[in-house]
Design a protein around this motif. Structure first.
Motif, PDB file in Angstrom:
ATOM      1  N   LYS A  92       0.845  -1.189   0.000  1.00 50.74           N
ATOM      2  CA  LYS A  92       0.000   0.000   0.000  1.00 50.74           C
ATOM      3  C   LYS A  92       0.880   1.238   0.000  1.00 50.74           C
ATOM      4  O   LYS A  92       2.046   1.189   0.409  1.00 50.74           O
ATOM      5  CB  LYS A  92      -0.907   0.004   1.226  1.00 50.74           C
ATOM      6  CG  LYS A  92      -1.929  -1.102   1.206  1.00 50.74           C
ATOM      7  CD  LYS A  92      -2.804  -1.060   2.431  1.00 50.74           C
ATOM      8  CE  LYS A  92      -3.802  -2.212   2.346  1.00 50.74           C
ATOM      9  NZ  LYS A  92      -4.540  -2.379   3.584  1.00 50.74           N
ATOM     10  N   VAL A  93       0.311   2.353  -0.468  1.00 47.34           N
ATOM     11  CA  VAL A  93       1.023   3.631  -0.426  1.00 47.34           C
ATOM     12  C   VAL A  93       1.499   3.855   1.011  1.00 47.34           C
ATOM     13  O   VAL A  93       0.741   3.673   1.963  1.00 47.34           O
ATOM     14  CB  VAL A  93       0.101   4.788  -0.883  1.00 47.34           C
ATOM     15  CG1 VAL A  93       0.724   6.134  -0.594  1.00 47.34           C
ATOM     16  CG2 VAL A  93      -0.215   4.650  -2.366  1.00 47.34           C
ATOM     17  N   GLY A  94       2.775   4.211   1.170  1.00 49.23           N
ATOM     18  CA  GLY A  94       3.345   4.491   2.476  1.00 49.23           C
ATOM     19  C   GLY A  94       3.971   3.303   3.175  1.00 49.23           C
ATOM     20  O   GLY A  94       4.727   3.481   4.127  1.00 49.23           O
ATOM     21  N   GLU A  95       3.655   2.084   2.730  1.00 55.56           N
ATOM     22  CA  GLU A  95       4.286   0.907   3.342  1.00 55.56           C
ATOM     23  C   GLU A  95       5.735   0.803   2.870  1.00 55.56           C
ATOM     24  O   GLU A  95       6.029   1.061   1.701  1.00 55.56           O
ATOM     25  CB  GLU A  95       3.547  -0.383   2.978  1.00 55.56           C
ATOM     26  CG  GLU A  95       2.254  -0.568   3.710  1.00 55.56           C
ATOM     27  CD  GLU A  95       1.630  -1.935   3.468  1.00 55.56           C
ATOM     28  OE1 GLU A  95       1.238  -2.576   4.446  1.00 55.56           O
ATOM     29  OE2 GLU A  95       1.540  -2.358   2.288  1.00 55.56           O
ATOM     30  N   VAL A  96       6.610   0.408   3.765  1.00 59.73           N
ATOM     31  CA  VAL A  96       8.024   0.264   3.432  1.00 59.73           C
ATOM     32  C   VAL A  96       8.262  -1.164   2.943  1.00 59.73           C
ATOM     33  O   VAL A  96       7.856  -2.128   3.592  1.00 59.73           O
ATOM     34  CB  VAL A  96       8.909   0.583   4.661  1.00 59.73           C
ATOM     35  CG1 VAL A  96      10.381   0.384   4.328  1.00 59.73           C
ATOM     36  CG2 VAL A  96       8.656   2.011   5.136  1.00 59.73           C
ATOM     37  N   ILE A  97       8.906  -1.259   1.781  1.00 59.05           N
ATOM     38  CA  ILE A  97       9.229  -2.559   1.165  1.00 59.05           C
ATOM     39  C   ILE A  97      10.718  -2.786   1.369  1.00 59.05           C
ATOM     40  O   ILE A  97      11.538  -1.985   0.917  1.00 59.05           O
ATOM     41  CB  ILE A  97       8.883  -2.552  -0.334  1.00 59.05           C
ATOM     42  CG1 ILE A  97       7.406  -2.193  -0.534  1.00 59.05           C
ATOM     43  CG2 ILE A  97       9.234  -3.891  -0.975  1.00 59.05           C
ATOM     44  CD1 ILE A  97       7.045  -1.794  -1.952  1.00 59.05           C
TER      45      ILE A  97
END
Length: 146
Positions: A83-88
């Motif tokens: 999701k937007v904003g999640e760190v991968i």
């Protein structure tokens, strides 16, 4: 006594007289049938979700909630959903160095040696293909949802 003209000269003379009689002596003028058209214009376009801008994807120093393993010269999973904003976060299990670099734009992890990690975070939804800058045959896709 006058001699008759050879037949070919008679035909040519007659043809010349006919053409001269049909000619007005000036070239005909023809008005244009269509108005000139303006050059096509293109409206400025905004980047689509697959064309990230400078801040769509950024490297992060945080450890992410979405994990991607680099092993056997492949990304696992190859289709990364976040999701937007999640760190991968990418973790390299190979002995060779790797990166995770967007196909479009300059967003990339640092070069990751064995057991090293690097993270990315997205600010816009879309599909973003990526690859390893060192091994271009290693590819994947980010599916970022809003």
């Amino acid at each position: 006594m006058s001699r008759p003209l050879p037949p070919i000269l008679s035909v040519l003379t007659g043809l010349a007289l006919v053409l001269a009689a049909c000619s007005t002596g000036t070239a005909p003028t023809v008005a244009p049938t269509t108005a000139p058209t303006a050059a096509p214009t293109t409206a400025p376009t905004t980047p689509s979700p697959t064309e990230p801008t400078a801040d769509t994807c950024l490297p992060s120093t945080e450890t992410g909630t979405v994990a991607v393993q680099i092993q056997g010269f492949a990304f696992a999973p190859g289709r990364v959903q976040a999701k937007v904003g999640e760190v991968i976060t990418f973790t390299n299990s190979d002995g060779a160095p790797h990166t995770a670099t967007l196909d479009v734009g300059s967003c990339t992890t640092p070069t990751l040696g064995k057991d090293a990690s690097g993270s990315l975070v997205f600010s816009a939804a879309g599909e973003y293909p990526f690859h390893c800058r060192i091994h271009p045959d290693m590819t994947g896709t980010f599916e970022i949802s809003g």
